[in-house]
Design a protein around this motif. Structure first.
Motif, short mmCIF file in Angstrom:
data_model
loop_
_atom_site.label_atom_id
_atom_site.label_comp_id
_atom_site.label_asym_id
_atom_site.label_seq_id
_atom_site.Cartn_x
_atom_site.Cartn_y
_atom_site.Cartn_z
N ALA A 1 0.83 -1.21 0.00
CA ALA A 1 0.00 0.00 0.00
C ALA A 1 0.86 1.25 0.00
CB ALA A 1 -0.93 -0.01 1.21
N GLU A 2 1.93 1.25 0.79
CA GLU A 2 2.84 2.40 0.84
C GLU A 2 3.55 2.57 -0.50
OE1 GLU A 2 4.82 5.66 2.60
OE2 GLU A 2 3.11 4.50 3.33
N LEU A 3 3.93 1.47 -1.12
CA LEU A 3 4.63 1.51 -2.39
C LEU A 3 3.73 2.04 -3.50
CD1 LEU A 3 7.35 0.87 -3.58
CD2 LEU A 3 6.56 -1.46 -3.98
N VAL A 4 2.48 1.60 -3.52
CA VAL A 4 1.53 2.08 -4.52
C VAL A 4 1.32 3.58 -4.35
CG1 VAL A 4 -0.89 1.96 -5.28
CG2 VAL A 4 0.40 -0.14 -4.83
N GLN A 5 1.21 4.02 -3.12
CA GLN A 5 1.04 5.45 -2.85
C GLN A 5 2.26 6.23 -3.33
OE1 GLN A 5 0.77 6.51 1.33
NE2 GLN A 5 -0.60 8.20 0.82
N ALA A 6 3.44 5.70 -3.07
CA ALA A 6 4.68 6.38 -3.49
C ALA A 6 4.77 6.44 -5.01
CB ALA A 6 5.89 5.67 -2.91
N ALA A 7 4.43 5.35 -5.69
CA ALA A 7 4.47 5.32 -7.16
C ALA A 7 3.50 6.34 -7.74
CB ALA A 7 4.16 3.92 -7.67
N SER A 8 2.30 6.38 -7.20
CA SER A 8 1.29 7.31 -7.68
C SER A 8 1.75 8.76 -7.50
CB SER A 8 -0.03 7.08 -6.96
OG SER A 8 -1.03 7.93 -7.47
N ALA A 9 2.37 9.03 -6.37
CA ALA A 9 2.85 10.38 -6.08
C ALA A 9 3.99 10.79 -7.02
CB ALA A 9 3.30 10.47 -4.63
N ARG A 10 4.73 9.83 -7.53
CA ARG A 10 5.87 10.12 -8.40
C ARG A 10 5.46 10.34 -9.86
NH1 ARG A 10 10.96 9.39 -6.83
NH2 ARG A 10 11.58 8.30 -8.74
N ARG A 11 4.22 10.03 -10.20
CA ARG A 11 3.75 10.30 -11.57
C ARG A 11 3.84 11.79 -11.81
NH1 ARG A 11 -1.51 6.43 -11.95
NH2 ARG A 11 -0.56 4.78 -13.20
N GLY A 12 4.36 12.17 -12.94
CA GLY A 12 4.49 13.59 -13.25
C GLY A 12 5.78 14.20 -12.70
N ILE A 13 6.45 13.49 -11.80
CA ILE A 13 7.72 13.97 -11.24
C ILE A 13 8.88 13.25 -11.91
CG2 ILE A 13 9.13 14.04 -9.15
CD1 ILE A 13 6.50 14.29 -7.57
N VAL A 14 8.72 11.93 -12.09
CA VAL A 14 9.75 11.12 -12.73
C VAL A 14 9.75 11.43 -14.22
CG1 VAL A 14 10.41 8.75 -13.30
CG2 VAL A 14 9.58 9.29 -11.01
N LEU A 15 10.92 11.60 -14.78
CA LEU A 15 11.04 11.89 -16.19
C LEU A 15 10.42 10.77 -17.02
CD1 LEU A 15 12.23 13.88 -18.26
CD2 LEU A 15 14.33 12.52 -18.19
#
Length: 124
Positions: free
Chosen positions: A70-84
């Motif tokens: 759950a924490e990993l999914v949240q982190a991945a979602s938050a990184r959308r638009g930030i990661v090149l």
């Protein structure tokens, strides 16, 4: 779909179909390679440590794999638009080896395994 913690697809078309069917799934639906790319910059020790502290406070023991997921999914979602983003969207897709040559199967495996290994690094 509605009760899934994480939805991984092989292609962007599949991801779009899931999100169109259940729009609320957008924050937990990724292609396998997209998910691997997004989490590759997350420090697994930091995620596990933060979760372990929270879990100990709540139930007296360390974090569980579902909690880490759950924490990993949240982190991945938050990184959308930030990661090149990759220059080509096909970098998020897995080649379909169906009825293909041995080389095509090997290419597919070569795309799948790194993303799975990246994910497993965080869960165990």
């Amino acid at each position: 779909i509605m009760n899934s913690d994480l939805i991984l697809t092989m292609t962007l078309e599949h991801r779009l179909a899931v999100v169109q069917r259940v729009p609320s799934s957008i924050r937990r639906t990724f292609t396998l390679r997209e998910f691997g790319r997004l989490i590759s910059g997350v420090d697994p020790h930091r995620v596990s440590t933060r979760l372990a502290e929270t879990e100990r406070a709540v139930n007296g023991h360390g974090s569980t794999s579902p909690a880490r997921l759950a924490e990993l999914v949240q982190a991945a979602s938050a990184r959308r638009g930030i990661v090149l983003q990759p220059a080509d969207d096909s970098e998020y897709e897995v080649i379909d080896p169906f009825r293909g040559s041995l080389n095509r199967f090997e290419q597919s495996v070569g795309q799948i395994v790194p993303s799975i290994n990246e994910t497993l690094r965080y869960l165990f």
